[in-house]
Scaffold this motif. Structure first.
Motif, PDB file in Angstrom:
ATOM      1  N   MET A  27      42.249  65.530  77.597  1.00 18.74           N
ATOM      2  CA  MET A  27      43.153  64.296  77.593  1.00 18.74           C
ATOM      3  C   MET A  27      42.435  63.317  78.567  1.00 18.74           C
ATOM      4  O   MET A  27      42.028  63.302  79.579  1.00 18.74           O
ATOM      5  CB  MET A  27      44.547  64.835  77.765  1.00 18.74           C
ATOM      6  N   PHE A  28      42.646  62.126  77.936  1.00 15.09           N
ATOM      7  CA  PHE A  28      42.382  60.809  78.746  1.00 15.09           C
ATOM      8  C   PHE A  28      43.374  59.741  78.317  1.00 15.09           C
ATOM      9  O   PHE A  28      44.023  59.674  77.132  1.00 15.09           O
ATOM     10  CB  PHE A  28      41.131  60.377  78.442  1.00 15.09           C
ATOM     11  N   ASN A  29      43.538  58.533  79.055  1.00 16.16           N
ATOM     12  CA  ASN A  29      44.358  57.509  78.840  1.00 16.16           C
ATOM     13  C   ASN A  29      43.673  56.484  77.987  1.00 16.16           C
ATOM     14  O   ASN A  29      42.539  56.188  78.255  1.00 16.16           O
ATOM     15  CB  ASN A  29      44.902  57.057  80.077  1.00 16.16           C
ATOM     16  N   ALA A  30      44.425  55.753  77.235  1.00 17.17           N
ATOM     17  CA  ALA A  30      43.897  54.635  76.338  1.00 17.17           C
ATOM     18  C   ALA A  30      45.135  53.877  75.866  1.00 17.17           C
ATOM     19  O   ALA A  30      45.975  54.157  75.995  1.00 17.17           O
ATOM     20  CB  ALA A  30      43.104  55.328  75.313  1.00 17.17           C
ATOM     21  N   ILE A  31      44.774  52.302  75.744  1.00 21.13           N
ATOM     22  CA  ILE A  31      45.378  51.397  74.984  1.00 21.13           C
ATOM     23  C   ILE A  31      45.366  51.928  73.687  1.00 21.13           C
ATOM     24  O   ILE A  31      44.431  51.892  73.315  1.00 21.13           O
ATOM     25  CB  ILE A  31      45.286  50.058  75.293  1.00 21.13           C
ATOM     26  N   VAL A  32      46.381  52.363  73.093  1.00 23.36           N
ATOM     27  CA  VAL A  32      46.212  52.690  71.429  1.00 23.36           C
ATOM     28  C   VAL A  32      47.408  51.657  70.651  1.00 23.36           C
ATOM     29  O   VAL A  32      48.305  51.584  71.219  1.00 23.36           O
ATOM     30  CB  VAL A  32      46.771  54.000  71.262  1.00 23.36           C
ATOM     31  N   ILE A  33      46.775  51.147  69.646  1.00 20.03           N
ATOM     32  CA  ILE A  33      47.502  50.278  68.704  1.00 20.03           C
ATOM     33  C   ILE A  33      47.921  51.093  67.552  1.00 20.03           C
ATOM     34  O   ILE A  33      46.901  51.847  67.079  1.00 20.03           O
ATOM     35  CB  ILE A  33      46.805  48.861  68.348  1.00 20.03           C
ATOM     36  N   ASN A  34      49.173  51.009  66.917  1.00 21.50           N
ATOM     37  CA  ASN A  34      49.519  51.729  65.844  1.00 21.50           C
ATOM     38  C   ASN A  34      50.148  50.741  64.835  1.00 21.50           C
ATOM     39  O   ASN A  34      50.937  49.623  65.373  1.00 21.50           O
ATOM     40  CB  ASN A  34      50.703  52.875  66.131  1.00 21.50           C
TER      41      ASN A  34
ATOM     42  N   THR B 271      48.542  55.296  76.205  1.00 23.98           N
ATOM     43  CA  THR B 271      49.057  56.569  75.470  1.00 23.98           C
ATOM     44  C   THR B 271      47.822  57.647  76.130  1.00 23.98           C
ATOM     45  O   THR B 271      46.726  57.472  76.400  1.00 23.98           O
ATOM     46  CB  THR B 271      48.851  56.612  74.049  1.00 23.98           C
ATOM     47  N   ALA B 272      48.436  58.804  76.195  1.00 25.42           N
ATOM     48  CA  ALA B 272      47.476  59.967  76.347  1.00 25.42           C
ATOM     49  C   ALA B 272      46.792  60.371  75.023  1.00 25.42           C
ATOM     50  O   ALA B 272      47.591  60.648  74.077  1.00 25.42           O
ATOM     51  CB  ALA B 272      48.138  60.968  77.029  1.00 25.42           C
ATOM     52  N   VAL B 273      45.584  60.516  75.076  1.00 20.22           N
ATOM     53  CA  VAL B 273      44.727  60.802  73.791  1.00 20.22           C
ATOM     54  C   VAL B 273      43.759  62.145  73.997  1.00 20.22           C
ATOM     55  O   VAL B 273      43.335  62.229  74.996  1.00 20.22           O
ATOM     56  CB  VAL B 273      43.642  59.724  73.342  1.00 20.22           C
TER      57      VAL B 273
ATOM     58  N   PHE C 185      43.955  51.959  61.662  1.00 17.67           N
ATOM     59  CA  PHE C 185      44.955  52.323  62.760  1.00 17.67           C
ATOM     60  C   PHE C 185      44.951  53.871  62.947  1.00 17.67           C
ATOM     61  O   PHE C 185      44.800  54.497  61.672  1.00 17.67           O
ATOM     62  CB  PHE C 185      46.161  51.835  62.547  1.00 17.67           C
ATOM     63  N   PRO C 186      45.010  54.481  64.036  1.00 19.46           N
ATOM     64  CA  PRO C 186      45.452  53.859  65.304  1.00 19.46           C
ATOM     65  C   PRO C 186      43.990  53.240  65.819  1.00 19.46           C
ATOM     66  O   PRO C 186      42.742  53.736  65.231  1.00 19.46           O
ATOM     67  CB  PRO C 186      45.718  55.078  65.978  1.00 19.46           C
ATOM     68  N   MET C 187      44.151  52.474  66.594  1.00 13.50           N
ATOM     69  CA  MET C 187      42.678  51.677  67.161  1.00 13.50           C
ATOM     70  C   MET C 187      42.986  51.582  68.797  1.00 13.50           C
ATOM     71  O   MET C 187      43.871  51.266  69.230  1.00 13.50           O
ATOM     72  CB  MET C 187      42.845  50.158  66.332  1.00 13.50           C
ATOM     73  N   VAL C 188      41.895  51.570  69.424  1.00 16.75           N
ATOM     74  CA  VAL C 188      41.815  51.458  70.964  1.00 16.75           C
ATOM     75  C   VAL C 188      41.104  50.076  70.901  1.00 16.75           C
ATOM     76  O   VAL C 188      39.980  50.156  70.480  1.00 16.75           O
ATOM     77  CB  VAL C 188      41.029  52.317  71.555  1.00 16.75           C
ATOM     78  N   PRO C 189      41.884  49.194  71.160  1.00 18.69           N
ATOM     79  CA  PRO C 189      41.070  47.811  71.522  1.00 18.69           C
ATOM     80  C   PRO C 189      40.044  47.691  72.757  1.00 18.69           C
ATOM     81  O   PRO C 189      39.880  48.652  73.360  1.00 18.69           O
ATOM     82  CB  PRO C 189      42.274  46.922  71.811  1.00 18.69           C
TER      83      PRO C 189
ATOM     84  N   GLY D 201      37.384  50.976  71.051  1.00 20.64           N
ATOM     85  CA  GLY D 201      36.841  50.412  71.953  1.00 20.64           C
ATOM     86  C   GLY D 201      36.910  50.565  73.410  1.00 20.64           C
ATOM     87  O   GLY D 201      37.314  51.957  73.829  1.00 20.64           O
ATOM     88  N   GLY D 202      36.966  49.747  74.436  1.00 21.35           N
ATOM     89  CA  GLY D 202      36.593  49.922  75.946  1.00 21.35           C
ATOM     90  C   GLY D 202      37.811  50.274  76.607  1.00 21.35           C
ATOM     91  O   GLY D 202      37.884  50.566  77.810  1.00 21.35           O
ATOM     92  N   LEU D 203      39.143  49.842  76.116  1.00 20.11           N
ATOM     93  CA  LEU D 203      40.386  49.731  77.025  1.00 20.11           C
ATOM     94  C   LEU D 203      40.629  51.436  76.889  1.00 20.11           C
ATOM     95  O   LEU D 203      41.892  51.628  76.547  1.00 20.11           O
ATOM     96  CB  LEU D 203      41.306  49.222  76.265  1.00 20.11           C
ATOM     97  N   ALA D 204      40.139  52.244  77.489  1.00 16.38           N
ATOM     98  CA  ALA D 204      40.374  53.576  77.450  1.00 16.38           C
ATOM     99  C   ALA D 204      39.334  54.311  78.643  1.00 16.38           C
ATOM    100  O   ALA D 204      38.265  53.562  79.100  1.00 16.38           O
ATOM    101  CB  ALA D 204      39.950  54.126  76.073  1.00 16.38           C
ATOM    102  N   GLU D 205      39.666  55.435  78.877  1.00 17.80           N
ATOM    103  CA  GLU D 205      39.114  56.083  80.097  1.00 17.80           C
ATOM    104  C   GLU D 205      37.710  56.806  79.578  1.00 17.80           C
ATOM    105  O   GLU D 205      36.616  57.027  80.060  1.00 17.80           O
ATOM    106  CB  GLU D 205      39.953  57.218  80.768  1.00 17.80           C
ATOM    107  N   LYS D 206      37.668  57.054  77.980  1.00 18.34           N
ATOM    108  CA  LYS D 206      36.581  57.583  77.381  1.00 18.34           C
ATOM    109  C   LYS D 206      36.477  56.884  75.964  1.00 18.34           C
ATOM    110  O   LYS D 206      37.242  56.273  75.464  1.00 18.34           O
ATOM    111  CB  LYS D 206      36.603  59.104  76.989  1.00 18.34           C
ATOM    112  N   ALA D 207      34.856  56.769  75.726  1.00 15.59           N
ATOM    113  CA  ALA D 207      34.566  56.214  74.386  1.00 15.59           C
ATOM    114  C   ALA D 207      33.494  56.902  73.702  1.00 15.59           C
ATOM    115  O   ALA D 207      32.589  57.537  74.431  1.00 15.59           O
ATOM    116  CB  ALA D 207      34.230  54.660  74.491  1.00 15.59           C
ATOM    117  N   ARG D 208      33.345  57.093  72.593  1.00 11.39           N
ATOM    118  CA  ARG D 208      32.336  57.689  71.923  1.00 11.39           C
ATOM    119  C   ARG D 208      31.703  56.422  70.870  1.00 11.39           C
ATOM    120  O   ARG D 208      32.459  55.993  70.175  1.00 11.39           O
ATOM    121  CB  ARG D 208      32.700  58.880  70.854  1.00 11.39           C
TER     122      ARG D 208
END
Length: 325
Positions: free
Chosen positions: A1-8, A19-21, A58-62, A97-104
């Protein structure tokens, strides 16, 4: 799990929050990174607020910018431990995107982090500084040198505008900074502006042709401001349009273009080829010192992103916002 800003966006409405993702939810890509730093851009704030249709799915990480450390790579270009830089390519709009602790991510979108910058410094520059540099390169390609005369920068208190003022000043240009925040005049003069122009002088409807003044323009605003900038650009001058803070409309006549030979350059930073990106970042590495970056940027945490996005849209933020992950 990691934290991220999530838009729904669903039957419950449009919303964004921390949000925890689960890592299994990350989108497809050949490089997985631990995000070290990101930014909060105007486009990110629009996405988070829902005030403009920036997000496609959606959902989207900005987060259109990030610096990360490679955790896993299926690309020959990068190995675990490499520091990489990303600006644009639709990330934060149609790819997480980048407003998260991890990205692929897709490795074709990534550049190696320039050795001159820490992750936080690169993100203090981010899409804003990179776009400003692309705009300056367009004016230089047009042949505009410091000896040609004044360069107008509109929306000068924003991220792109701030970097445009600073970079132009370092290159020896005489910069006139247009802003709607006269209380920030000292800040703009510290960046290198020779004169401060009130926004009201350009933001209303004006004459199709006006007194010639500007050798070149970097416009971050659009609408009437861009139209007036074109109308007052000197014969053979150039205008680089890279923003739309006032609006997407362009209420101009053809007069500046066919009577004065003014050239309008559209500056896209999102889908720019890697070669152009590398050139812009090389110039940024050569021109900017840590003190330049620190002067323009402030730092927030991931937890502060949503609240800060509201302030950004209200015009209460100057310069750049680094999100330290």
């Amino acid at each position: 799990m990691f934290n991220a800003i999530v838009i729904n966006k669903d039957e419950q409405g449009y919303r964004a929050g921390l949000t925890a993702v689960d890592e299994q939810q990350l989108p497809a890509g050949d490089v997985t990174v631990k995000v070290l730093a990101s930014t909060l851009n105007y486009k990110d704030a629009l996405a988070i607020s829902g005030k403009s249709p920036v997000v496609r799915t959606f959902p989207m990480v900005p987060g259109i910018d990030l610096v990360g450390e490679v955790l896993h790579s299926d690309s020959v270009r990068f190995q675990s431990g490499d520091k990489v830089l990303l600006n644009g390519f639709g990330v934060g709009e149609n790819h997480w995107g980048g407003l998260a602790e991890k990205a692929r991510l897709n490795s074709a979108w990534l550049l190696p982090l320039p050795a001159a910058f820490t992750p936080e410094q690169a993100m203090a520059i981010g899409t804003a500084g990179y776009t400003a540099m692309l705009s300056i390169l367009a004016l230089q390609k047009h042949g505009i040198t410091a000896e040609h005369g004044e360069i107008l920068v509109t929306g000068a208190n924003g991220g792109v505008g701030s970097y445009a003022v600073r970079l132009l000043s370092k290159l020896g240009y005489t910069v006139v900074a247009c802003t709607g925040r006269p209380n920030e005049s000292d800040y703009l003069k510290q960046l290198g502006a020779a004169e401060i122009l009130p926004r009201e002088q350009l933001s209303a409807a004006g004459k199709p042709l006006q007194k010639e003044r500007w050798a070149g323009v970097i416009d971050c605003v659009g609408s009437h401001t861009l139209a007036n900038a074109c109308a007052s650009t000197r014969y053979g001058g150039a205008v680089a349009a890279c923003g739309l803070a006032q609006g997407m409309d362009f209420p101009v006549t053809v007069a500046p273009f066919i009577l004065r030979g003014v050239t309008l350059y559209g500056i896209d930073s999102v889908m720019r080829p890697l070669a152009d990106r590398s050139k812009a970042w090389q110039h940024l590495s050569e021109l900017l010192q840590p003190a330049d970056v620190d002067q323009i940027a402030s730092v927030i945490s991931l937890e502060q992103v949503v609240a800060t996005a509201t302030r950004l849209l209200q015009g209460d933020i100057r310069g750049r916002v680094i999100v330290k992950i």
